[in-house]
Design a protein around this motif. Structure first.
Motif, PDB file in Angstrom:
ATOM      1  N   HIS A 229       6.302   7.770   8.462  1.00  9.90           N
ATOM      2  CA  HIS A 229       7.739   7.715   8.758  1.00  9.90           C
ATOM      3  C   HIS A 229       8.252   6.287   8.603  1.00  9.90           C
ATOM      4  O   HIS A 229       7.651   5.340   9.094  1.00  9.90           O
ATOM      5  N   SER A 230       9.386   6.156   7.931  1.00  9.44           N
ATOM      6  CA  SER A 230      10.043   4.857   7.781  1.00  9.44           C
ATOM      7  C   SER A 230      11.467   4.956   8.295  1.00  9.44           C
ATOM      8  O   SER A 230      12.255   5.773   7.816  1.00  9.44           O
ATOM      9  N   TYR A 231      11.802   4.100   9.265  1.00  3.50           N
ATOM     10  CA  TYR A 231      13.190   4.004   9.716  1.00  3.50           C
ATOM     11  C   TYR A 231      14.055   3.316   8.668  1.00  3.50           C
ATOM     12  O   TYR A 231      15.280   3.426   8.702  1.00  3.50           O
ATOM     13  N   LEU A 232      13.433   2.607   7.733  1.00  4.91           N
ATOM     14  CA  LEU A 232      14.176   1.846   6.732  1.00  4.91           C
ATOM     15  C   LEU A 232      14.584   2.674   5.514  1.00  4.91           C
ATOM     16  O   LEU A 232      15.604   2.387   4.890  1.00  4.91           O
ATOM     17  N   THR A 233      13.802   3.665   5.167  1.00  4.12           N
ATOM     18  CA  THR A 233      14.067   4.430   3.951  1.00  4.12           C
ATOM     19  C   THR A 233      15.511   4.937   3.872  1.00  4.12           C
ATOM     20  O   THR A 233      16.153   4.767   2.839  1.00  4.12           O
TER      21      THR A 233
ATOM     22  N   SER B  91       0.850  -1.196   0.000  1.00  6.27           N
ATOM     23  CA  SER B  91       0.000   0.000   0.000  1.00  6.27           C
ATOM     24  C   SER B  91       0.881   1.240   0.000  1.00  6.27           C
ATOM     25  O   SER B  91       2.078   1.178   0.293  1.00  6.27           O
ATOM     26  N   ASN B  92       0.289   2.367  -0.326  1.00  6.99           N
ATOM     27  CA  ASN B  92       1.009   3.635  -0.271  1.00  6.99           C
ATOM     28  C   ASN B  92       0.952   4.134   1.167  1.00  6.99           C
ATOM     29  O   ASN B  92      -0.065   4.683   1.599  1.00  6.99           O
ATOM     30  N   ILE B  93       2.035   3.943   1.891  1.00  7.62           N
ATOM     31  CA  ILE B  93       2.054   4.296   3.317  1.00  7.62           C
ATOM     32  C   ILE B  93       1.868   5.794   3.541  1.00  7.62           C
ATOM     33  O   ILE B  93       1.438   6.213   4.616  1.00  7.62           O
ATOM     34  N   MET B  94       2.141   6.597   2.517  1.00  8.75           N
ATOM     35  CA  MET B  94       1.968   8.048   2.654  1.00  8.75           C
ATOM     36  C   MET B  94       0.506   8.471   2.541  1.00  8.75           C
ATOM     37  O   MET B  94       0.159   9.596   2.877  1.00  8.75           O
ATOM     38  N   GLU B  95      -0.341   7.586   2.086  1.00  9.75           N
ATOM     39  CA  GLU B  95      -1.772   7.882   1.982  1.00  9.75           C
ATOM     40  C   GLU B  95      -2.579   7.209   3.084  1.00  9.75           C
ATOM     41  O   GLU B  95      -3.807   7.239   3.049  1.00  9.75           O
ATOM     42  N   ARG B  96      -1.892   6.651   4.048  1.00 11.03           N
ATOM     43  CA  ARG B  96      -2.567   5.953   5.140  1.00 11.03           C
ATOM     44  C   ARG B  96      -2.442   6.767   6.427  1.00 11.03           C
ATOM     45  O   ARG B  96      -2.197   7.961   6.392  1.00 11.03           O
TER      46      ARG B  96
END
Length: 139
Positions: A110-114, A99-104
């Protein structure tokens, strides 16, 4: 070429959990399609609902495989330890989200992995995994 696809918590419920977001196909069904689409690539699949098992698996393969495709599920937004594991290995890791986490919900933005992953495929459905494999083959 050897690639590990790793899914985190609750992704074992794909096909059942919130099909309006994640679809109705199980990951095991999709994984068979991926193996058929990339016969020259040795694909391995690992899923765990436990953060420590995921970290152990990254440590196990993170110096030997050609790539790791990681959908960390909810740990994406909470796990500094998982990010440290990714940062600590030499194998390139690609972040994938169905899913698009920015639209949820805001907490998913926020992603610690990015910052520690080499590429990201977010919001493309299951196709994101295919695109991540193609990226690893090309790079």
């Amino acid at each position: 070429m050897k690639i590990l696809i790793m899914n985190g918590p609750n992704l074992n419920l794909l096909g059942k959990r919130e099909p309006e977001i994640y679809g109705s196909q199980t990951f095991e069904e999709y994984f068979e399609e991926l193996k058929g689409a990339f016969p020259a690539v040795d694909l391995e699949y690992f899923q765990s609902n436990h953060e420590g098992y995921m970290i152990d698996k990254i440590h196990e393969v993170g110096f030997a495989y050609d790539g790791i495709i990681l959908n960390a599920g909810g740990y994406t937004h909470t796990s500094v330890a998982l990010a440290d594991a990714v940062k600590g290995v030499t194998t390139p890791v690609i972040e994938v989200h169905i899913s698009n986490i920015m639209e949820r919900e805001v907490f998913r933005h926020h992603s610690y992995l990015t910052p520690v992953c080499t590429a990201h495929f977010i919001g493309l459905g299951l196709k994101g995994y295919q695109m991540a494999i193609e990226h690893l083959i090309q790079h």
